[in-house]
Design an enzyme around this catalytic site. Structure first.
Site, short mmCIF file in Angstrom:
data_model
loop_
_atom_site.label_atom_id
_atom_site.label_comp_id
_atom_site.label_asym_id
_atom_site.label_seq_id
_atom_site.Cartn_x
_atom_site.Cartn_y
_atom_site.Cartn_z
N LYS A 184 36.06 24.00 -32.74
CA LYS A 184 35.96 25.04 -31.70
C LYS A 184 36.33 24.46 -30.33
O LYS A 184 35.58 23.67 -29.77
CB LYS A 184 34.55 25.64 -31.63
CG LYS A 184 34.59 26.91 -30.76
CD LYS A 184 33.27 27.30 -30.16
CE LYS A 184 32.98 26.70 -28.83
NZ LYS A 184 33.82 27.19 -27.70
N GLY A 214 36.39 30.58 -29.01
CA GLY A 214 35.40 31.61 -28.72
C GLY A 214 34.30 31.05 -27.85
O GLY A 214 34.41 29.93 -27.35
N GLY A 216 30.64 29.52 -26.84
CA GLY A 216 29.74 28.54 -27.44
C GLY A 216 28.57 29.18 -28.14
O GLY A 216 28.19 28.79 -29.25
N GLU A 218 28.40 32.02 -29.47
CA GLU A 218 28.78 32.81 -30.66
C GLU A 218 29.46 31.88 -31.69
O GLU A 218 28.84 31.48 -32.67
CB GLU A 218 29.74 33.94 -30.27
CG GLU A 218 29.09 34.99 -29.39
CD GLU A 218 30.04 36.08 -28.94
OE1 GLU A 218 29.57 37.00 -28.28
OE2 GLU A 218 31.26 36.02 -29.25
N GLY A 220 30.45 28.71 -31.42
CA GLY A 220 29.89 27.35 -31.49
C GLY A 220 28.60 27.32 -32.28
O GLY A 220 28.41 26.51 -33.18
N GLU A 258 29.04 12.99 -27.70
CA GLU A 258 29.59 12.32 -26.52
C GLU A 258 29.24 13.22 -25.36
O GLU A 258 29.78 14.31 -25.22
CB GLU A 258 31.10 12.12 -26.69
CG GLU A 258 31.63 11.01 -25.82
CD GLU A 258 32.10 11.52 -24.48
OE1 GLU A 258 31.26 11.48 -23.54
OE2 GLU A 258 33.23 11.96 -24.37
N CYS A 292 33.29 12.78 -17.64
CA CYS A 292 32.06 12.02 -17.80
C CYS A 292 32.25 10.53 -17.55
O CYS A 292 31.28 9.81 -17.43
CB CYS A 292 31.53 12.26 -19.21
SG CYS A 292 32.84 12.18 -20.43
N GLU A 392 25.37 14.72 -12.91
CA GLU A 392 26.81 14.89 -13.02
C GLU A 392 27.29 16.03 -12.11
O GLU A 392 26.84 17.17 -12.27
CB GLU A 392 27.16 15.22 -14.48
CG GLU A 392 28.19 14.33 -15.03
CD GLU A 392 28.55 14.62 -16.48
OE1 GLU A 392 29.36 13.88 -17.01
OE2 GLU A 392 28.02 15.57 -17.07
P1 NAP Z 1 29.00 22.76 -22.56
O1 NAP Z 1 28.33 24.04 -22.31
O2 NAP Z 1 28.22 21.66 -23.15
O3 NAP Z 1 30.27 23.08 -23.48
C1 NAP Z 1 30.88 22.20 -24.39
C2 NAP Z 1 31.28 22.96 -25.64
O4 NAP Z 1 30.10 23.41 -26.32
C3 NAP Z 1 32.10 24.21 -25.37
O5 NAP Z 1 33.06 24.37 -26.39
C4 NAP Z 1 31.03 25.29 -25.40
O6 NAP Z 1 31.55 26.58 -25.61
C5 NAP Z 1 30.18 24.82 -26.54
N1 NAP Z 1 28.84 25.39 -26.59
C6 NAP Z 1 28.11 25.91 -25.58
N2 NAP Z 1 26.93 26.37 -26.03
C7 NAP Z 1 26.91 26.13 -27.36
C8 NAP Z 1 25.96 26.38 -28.40
N3 NAP Z 1 24.79 26.99 -28.16
N4 NAP Z 1 26.26 26.00 -29.66
C9 NAP Z 1 27.41 25.40 -29.93
N5 NAP Z 1 28.37 25.16 -28.99
C10 NAP Z 1 28.11 25.51 -27.73
O7 NAP Z 1 29.67 22.23 -21.27
P2 NAP Z 1 30.35 23.14 -20.12
O8 NAP Z 1 29.60 24.40 -19.88
O9 NAP Z 1 31.75 23.25 -20.47
O10 NAP Z 1 30.12 22.19 -18.89
C11 NAP Z 1 28.82 22.05 -18.31
C12 NAP Z 1 28.59 20.64 -17.89
O11 NAP Z 1 28.70 19.76 -19.02
C13 NAP Z 1 29.59 20.11 -16.89
O12 NAP Z 1 29.31 20.47 -15.59
C14 NAP Z 1 29.48 18.63 -17.14
O13 NAP Z 1 28.40 18.10 -16.46
C15 NAP Z 1 29.24 18.54 -18.62
N6 NAP Z 1 30.49 18.28 -19.38
C16 NAP Z 1 30.64 17.08 -19.97
C17 NAP Z 1 31.82 16.79 -20.66
C18 NAP Z 1 32.05 15.49 -21.32
O14 NAP Z 1 33.18 15.16 -21.62
N7 NAP Z 1 31.04 14.72 -21.63
C19 NAP Z 1 32.83 17.74 -20.72
C20 NAP Z 1 32.62 18.99 -20.12
C21 NAP Z 1 31.44 19.24 -19.47
P3 NAP Z 1 32.15 27.48 -24.40
O15 NAP Z 1 32.13 26.66 -23.16
O16 NAP Z 1 33.50 27.78 -24.85
O17 NAP Z 1 31.28 28.68 -24.29
#
Ligand code: NAP
Ligand code: MG
Length: 497
Positions: A184, A214, A216, A218, A220, A258, A292, A392
């Site tokens: 996903k 899609g 996260g 839903e 995810g 990660e 990150c 972060e």
């Molecule tokens: P996130 O919410 O953790 O999203 C990462 C992935 O997980 C996306 O594909 C997201 O889907 C999915 N996801 C969200 N809720 C989920 C659930 N309940 N079950 C399964 N999958 C789910 O991160 P973000 O909203 O993109 O970013 C928020 C913060 O995370 C950033 O500000 C940053 O601090 C951190 N971040 C870290 C990294 C890294 O490389 N370590 C990368 C990005 C962000 P959708 O987003 O498509 O809804």
């Protein structure tokens, strides 16, 4: 803002919609589509499937079907197919880079690094699998065999910041080891992944890779909850990572995570200041600050602090903020409004807690891209325990903190929940290695930030995650060992009396 001079144009020919990629076909989603938006100018690029339970179920079924064939395919053949994946990615990289640039808002020049890493990942694991052997030896009256078996269907969830790097970090080791995948991508940046699926369609057997974009909550959630997946792999925030880890715990599934990072970058007083400032600037502004691994906590020795910070600010002023498609742009639009507001909100928090914004801190307007959140490179004087130096930010910002005692700076560097990466700058290699040994981080870069080298394990200490990617070690995270002990004859009758 100066006018753009090196604008890159590529004929994109995007599809109007991208369905879910299941069993080698693009299928119409039952819940409709999500808009894919140009992060800089807000224009609609295309629409991607909004997958739900139904698509996840079909994708997991297809991946389980494909597993039988893929896991028993000779490793030489899997290796050759992964090289083909690298070939098609290489041949189509210019187009994919531009799609990703528009979708994410990141500067076009950065994608040379992303795609170099991604292509290399497929080649690396195509080769690594050929030497990934189990063990075998004679034992008394028989033979011992230790096999590395594929796990089954891997559920993989990735974020939006570096889509093709993430796709390759997840797919290459999983596929090399004989697993099949349901992946996903992030709702904010799925386009390059969907276009990549079209290339995979020509290379891999049906169902080996399935891609279900899609939301996260839903797609995810349905994916990690599906009873017929055998491994969870996630990159993203700590909060969602915790949820994925909890699900894995409840279902006793292997998991790799990660998560975030907040890397210290320690500057010793013996450095060439101009060079160190350049390295530090790259280290906190690359990826528009949305990664990150960035070196966002600068600890500068008091002997050079004033000169270093003055030059860091002068360098920040020179960073070209501009249209992402201009090759000379170094900082461009953040992924979306939510991220932009969050970054600006952190600058307010910094001021409230007594930190001092020495330079930047503002959103700027780039003509033609008024929609996007372009944020100035921002230098904030802070103490190590302030939120601005602990959490972060995910924008082009760094804190600067003065140090004088080595034990003190190591304590401050380690005094953070994360442990993904760290940087050190000094001419004294003995000192550098001694410091590196004391830092709690999965990767430590001495004198050159982002110094990714072939086969070097990548992953986090502490809250930054579990497991390693990028290296042969990743194959351990996508296999399980089976021990077979064969005795040549049955024991004699009555031996147990
Ligand atoms: P996130 O919410 O953790 O999203 C990462 C992935 O997980 C996306 O594909 C997201 O889907 C999915 N996801 C969200 N809720 C989920 C659930 N309940 N079950 C399964 N999958 C789910 O991160 P973000 O909203 O993109 O970013 C928020 C913060 O995370 C950033 O500000 C940053 O601090 C951190 N971040 C870290 C990294 C890294 O490389 N370590 C990368 C990005 C962000 P959708 O987003 O498509 O809804
Ligand atoms: Mg987008």
């Amino acid at each position: 803002m100066e006018t753009t001079s090196e604008k890159v144009t590529v004929d994109l020919k995007l599809d109007e919609t991208y369905g879910a990629f299941i069993n080698g076909e693009f299928v119409e989603p039952s819940n409709g589509y999500i808009d894919a938006i140009n992060a800089a100018n807000g224009k609609l690029l295309s629409k991607i499937a909004r997958c739900g339970k139904e698509e996840i179920d079909r994708a997991v079924t297809a991946a389980n079907e494909a597993f039988k064939g893929w896991s028993t395919t000779l490793i030489e053949e899997r290796s050759a197919l992964l090289h083909k994946v690298a070939d098609v990615l290489e041949a189509n990289q210019d187009r994919l880079k531009m799609i990703e640039c528009l979708d994410t808002g990141r500067p076009i020049h950065e994608f040379d690094l992303d795609y170099q890493l991604a292509i290399y990942q497929f080649r690396y694991f195509a080769s690594a699998i050929l030497t990934y052997e189990g063990a075998s030896r004679p034992v008394q009256n028989g033979h011992l065999i230790v096999k590395k078996e594929a796990l089954g269907v891997c559920a993989q969830i990735i974020p939006w910041n570096v889509p093709m790097i993430m796709v390759s970090f997840k797919l290459a080791p999983a596929l090399a080891a004989g697993n099949t995948v349901v992946l996903k991508p992030a709702e904010d940046a799925s386009l390059s992944t969907m276009e990549f699926a079209k290339l995979l369609q020509e290379v891999l057997p049906k169902g080996v890779v399935n891609i279900v974009p899609g939301y996260g909550t839903e797609a995810g959630q349905a994916l990690i909850d599906h009873p017929d997946v055998h491994k969870l792999a996630f990159t993203g925030s700590v909060d969602v990572g915790r949820l994925v880890g909890k699900t894995a715990g409840e279902r006793i599934l292997p998991v790799t995570l990660e998560l975030g990072g907040k890397a210290p970058h320690i500057v010793f007083p013996d450095v060439d200041i101009d060079r160190a400032v350049e390295n530090a600037t790259l280290g906190y502004t690359f990826f528009n600050g949305q990664s990150c691994i960035l070196g966002t906590r600068l600890f500068i020795h008091e002997d050079i602090y004033d000169e270093f910070v003055e030059k860091l600010i002068a360098r920040a002023k020179e960073v070209k903020i501009g249209d992402p498609t201009d090759r000379s742009t170094r900082v461009s639009a953040l992924i979306n409004e939510k991220q932009g507001k969050s970054v600006l909100g952190y600058f307010e928090i910094a001021k409230e807690e007594g930190a001092k914004i020495l330079y930047g801190g503002n959103r700027v307007t780039v003509p033609g891209n008024e929609y996007g959140y372009f944020i100035e490179p921002t230098i904030i004087e802070a103490t190590s325990e302030m939120r601005i130096a602990q959490e972060e930010i995910f924008g082009p910002a760094a804190t600067v903190t003065r140090w004088s005692d080595i034990d003190d700076v190591i304590r401050m560097a380690n005094d953070v929940d994360y442990g993904l990466a760290a940087g050190i700058m000094t001419n004294d290699l003995e000192n550098a290695l001694d410091t590196a040994n004391k830092l709690q981080a999965g990767s430590v870069w001495i004198n050159q930030y982002f110094n990714f080298q072939s086969g070097a394990p990548f992953g986090g200490f502490k809250n930054s995650g579990v497991g390693r990617e990028y290296s042969k070690e990743a194959l351990d995270n996508y296999t399980q060992s089976k021990t077979i002990v064969a005795a040549y004859q049955l024991p004699p009758a009555g031996f147990f009396k």
